[in-house]
Enzyme design. Structure first.
Site, PDB file in Angstrom:
ATOM      1  N   ASP A 109     147.503-120.569  68.577  1.00 25.95           N
ATOM      2  CA  ASP A 109     146.859-121.618  69.639  1.00 25.95           C
ATOM      3  C   ASP A 109     146.907-121.278  70.969  1.00 25.95           C
ATOM      4  OD1 ASP A 109     144.925-123.602  70.041  1.00 25.95           O
ATOM      5  OD2 ASP A 109     146.607-125.328  69.798  1.00 25.95           O
TER       6      ASP A 109
ATOM      7  N   GLU B 160     143.901-118.220  74.739  1.00 27.74           N
ATOM      8  CA  GLU B 160     142.589-117.627  75.450  1.00 27.74           C
ATOM      9  C   GLU B 160     143.247-116.607  76.608  1.00 27.74           C
ATOM     10  OE1 GLU B 160     141.683-120.679  73.080  1.00 27.74           O
ATOM     11  OE2 GLU B 160     142.896-120.923  74.621  1.00 27.74           O
TER      12      GLU B 160
ATOM     13  N   ASP C 142     138.838-127.328  69.801  1.00 24.59           N
ATOM     14  CA  ASP C 142     138.740-128.743  69.811  1.00 24.59           C
ATOM     15  C   ASP C 142     137.378-129.388  69.712  1.00 24.59           C
ATOM     16  OD1 ASP C 142     141.382-128.245  70.040  1.00 24.59           O
ATOM     17  OD2 ASP C 142     141.774-128.442  72.155  1.00 24.59           O
TER      18      ASP C 142
END
Length: 768
Positions: free
Chosen positions: A405, A408, A479
């Site tokens: 997670d 990015e 999300d």
């Protein structure tokens, strides 16, 4: 920019082009795949997506015409003009794709001063550049449809949208106007009058895709940095384009069987006691479940490769105990490494130069969950190896999968500056170049570490990825929120991810942010049980989302659809085995198989699971009936067996307990008995749910865990049915010792048991 085409030279599969001001090349990778390239930066980066190009020696001919160079293969004709305009024609001479010769037209002009004024009120204003360093404009036809580009917001057909591919962590409710999301997959599929093609723009910098939003005359893709480097993929059908693209970028390997089961997660399982209670509740409420996910709370102050001993006194024993009852633990890992003296991961990474730096050579620090954090330089092979070996800490404790997670990469104190120094294999690069590939490289390191230290098929989940990530990881859409709009949007998101090569994907069932309702959760699990990655996940501070938190009716319906998923696991597994061969996704838009049907080209609220099953979930609050469209042919209601002619719309009853599902005539659906978890009992009897018509089905059986199938340790069956009701079972390959003992054939309301131990494996049976 390029000027006139002066000369060309052929060498093997490459045609070098010399223009007045620049050089370029056309490379023939296959009869239907062509690379268009021009070096516009000092360096040519290593492709993150195409690691092992297929070595195809496609025949071609190059001939100089009066005003263009013509290159022919058996499937394509490529014409190269002055200014490096490139046009593509099919094998019959039909125009597929033509470069636009005009200039861009900005329909809306907005001064920077007024944009600043708007921003003061809270408007997000982005001024489009008139040109980019790399910019390719293509003619836009009136009847052209676009798909792909990963999990963009909006509807299935991407015509009229504009996107920026820059991996972005944004937890706000995603709506159609979002230009950036977590993933960057610069692969576009086009469909027009039976002339499909694909374009893969292999550029990891921030890229721009304007698909007719700016003008109805053209669409374009562009980047401010990097090289002109794209692949044109032709084919007879849309499915050929997906196969061609995954031939280039790779395909998802078959997963461990348990990863296809139900997975329960929440940011908020903070202690061992809570995890044990969750597992007990799953079994108590008879909701089948294989996986429990642990979010960042299991770590010691959010430090990666640690375990909080205060909340988890003995994690190894906890996981061993849960494994006895069929549960596997998947743990989250973020890339940010806490800056802390004495913390071994940080100290080793700093000492060995494993973290990214400022242009001045200082350690670059930003903030994520642990506070001040350093970022591993996953572009460097030595760093990937180090990260891979750190997975051993988790594996030795009993962790069965890793959930990547915040990759990015996310950062709390402003975006990482573009000039922060990263690596591209053995050369230096910048954040601007590596950003979109960062999650991909992290997943690659994780996959390689699990494969080395666990030795079973790795299970990796990621939020951020780039083209080709399917070789290493599954993905979820990030999300989302507990809102009906996100239930609706998941269909187009997952379909376009599948068309973009990512086949093992899902969304957070019930929604991550905001508060779900019993009706929304029910409708979400009815759709979600058909997604390859089937996980319920929710956020801290939202209502508890486990199914027993609601009324008994909600729990009962939820259980029914989780049980259905467990029955369909062999069907899903066969689709994954098929994906290894043809690259086609598990969850598919109808247009993939019915592209000649104009209605399905923008059908947003239905999807296929393979070719056999069509799912039409309810995605609107309060609906108990819904309009369903079935493509041409004969279809059968999966639940009742009622026959329905395709090629038309009809109203389907859909009370809260029913998700409309239809099977194509001639479908053979393999099913397992309901289990509390995969492997609870040995499946000795395979059920085949067969629908009238002519059909053939290939079924695969192996240990569902190791790589032994690569050495031939698998069974492969071929089942056939014809309109007369004759059924045939053939064993095509018998390398796995645990064969089925019986087949339970369900057909036209009757059941037939075939004893494979007593009968010849190859025999024809006439069913009632």
């Amino acid at each position: 920019m390029f000027g006139k085409l002066r000369k060309y030279k052929t060498q093997n599969q490459n045609i070098s082009l010399e223009f007045e001001h620049q050089r370029g090349s056309i490379t023939i990778l296959s009869d239907s795949i062509v690379r268009v390239f021009s070096q516009m930066e000092d360096a040519v980066p290593v492709s993150k997506a195409i690691e092992h190009p297929a070595d195809q020696k496609a025949a071609y001919a190059a001939e100089r015409k009066e005003d263009y160079l013509e290159i022919r293969t058996s499937a394509l004709t490529v014409r190269v003009y002055d200014e490096f305009y490139v046009d593509f024609y099919g094998k019959n001479g039909d125009l597929l794709c033509r470069d636009y010769r005009g200039n861009r037209i900005h329909q809306t002009e907005l001064s920077s001063e007024f944009a600043d004024l708007m921003a003061q009120e809270g408007h997000q204003v982005t001024l489009e550049k008139e040109t980019h360093q790399v910019q390719v404009m293509k003619e836009l036809e009136e009847d052209q449809y676009f798909y792909g580009l990963g999990d963009r917001t909006g509807f299935l057909n991407k015509r009229g949208y504009a996107y920026e591919l820059w991996n972005t962590d944004d937890p706000a409710p995603h709506v159609d106007s979002f230009k950036t999301l977590y993933k960057s997959i610069p692969f576009l599929l086009s469909l027009r009058n039976g002339k499909p093609y694909g374009i893969f723009f292999d550029n990891t910098f921030r890229t721009y895709w304007n698909l007719g939003k700016e003008s109805q005359d053209y669409y374009y893709f562009a980047a401010d940095h990097g090289n002109l480097d794209y692949y044109f993929i032709a084919g007879e059908q849309l499915s050929d384009i997906v196969t061609g693209y995954t031939t280039l970028t790779g395909r998802a390997p078959r997963p461990q069987l348990w990863t296809l089961g139900y997975q329960q997660s929440r940011w908020g399982y903070e202690t061992e006691a809570q995890v044990r209670e969750l597992a007990a509740s799953m079994r108590q409420h008879r909701v089948p479940c294989d996986v429990i996910h642990l979010d960042i709370d299991y770590m010691e102050r959010y430090k990666v490769f640690t375990w909080d001993q205060d909340s988890y006194s003995n994690p190894a024993k906890m996981m061993a105990d849960l494994a006895e009852d069929g549960f596997k633990i998947v743990t989250i890992i973020d890339p940010g490494v806490k800056v802390e003296k004495g913390y071994p991961i940080y100290e080793e990474g700093k000492k060995k130069g494993y973290f990214v730096t400022t242009p001045e050579g200082e350690l670059y620090i930003n903030q994520v969950w642990p506070g001040d954090s350093a970022y591993p330089d996953f572009g460097a092979p030595k760093v990937r190896k180090w990260w891979a070996d750190n997975q051993k800490f988790l594996v030795d404790l009993g962790v069965r999968g890793v959930w990547n997670d915040m990759n990015e990469p996310a950062s709390f104190k402003g975006e990482i500056p573009d000039d922060v120094v990263f690596s591209d294999e053995n050369r230096k690069a910048t954040h601007a170049e590596i950003h979109n590939a960062y999650g991909h490289l992290m997943s690659r390191a994780t996959y390689e570490g699990l494969k080395k230290h666990d030795r079973r098929r790795p299970f990796v989940i990621t939020r951020a990825c780039y083209a080709g990530s399917q070789k290493y990881t599954t993905a979820w859409t990030g999300d989302n929120h507990s809102i009906w709009a996100h239930l609706q949007m998941q269909i187009s998101q997952l379909c376009n991810l599948g068309l973009s090569g990512m086949s093992f994907v899902g969304t957070d069932v019930g929604g991550f942010g905001s508060d779900t309702t019993p009706e929304l959760l029910t409708r979400w699990v009815q759709a979600g049980c058909f997604s390859p990655l089937f996980r319920n996940h929710s956020n801290k501070g939202t209502v508890q989302q486990e199914p027993w938190q609601f009324d008994e009716k909600t729990l009962g319906i939820y259980r029914t659809y989780v049980e259905l998923r467990y029955q369909l696991i062999p069907y899903f597994y066969d689709l994954f085995v098929g994906h290894e061969k043809d690259g086609l996704p598990i969850l598919r838009p109808l247009v993939l198989h019915y592209e000649e049907d104009p209605y399905v080209r923008e059908l947003n609220e239905e999807f296929l699971v393979g070719e056999q099953l069509l799912v039409a979930p309810v995605v609107m609050q309060g609906e108990t009936k819904r309009m369903v469209y079935l493509p041409k042919g004969i279809w059968y209601d999966f639940w009742t067996g009622e026959k329905q002619a395709g090629g038309t719309h009809f109203i389907a009853d859909a009370p809260i307990e029913v998700c409309p599902v239809y099977a194509k005539a001639g479908s053979i659906i393999p099913m397992y008995p309901v289990q509390s978890y995969v492997g609870e009992t040995t499946v000795s009897q395979l059920t085949l749910k067969i629908f009238e018509g002519n059909g053939t089905y290939i079924h695969n059986q192996d240990d569902g865990e190791t790589f032994a199938y690569e050495e031939g340790a698998y069974n492969q069956y071929r089942f056939t049915i014809n309109e007369a009701g004759e059924f045939t079972c053939e064993l095509l390959h018998g390398g796995y010792e645990n064969r089925y003992q019986t087949l339970r054939i369900c057909y036209r309301g009757y059941e037939t048991i075939v004893d494979l131990a007593k009968e010849e494996v190859k025999k024809t049976y006439l069913t009632p």
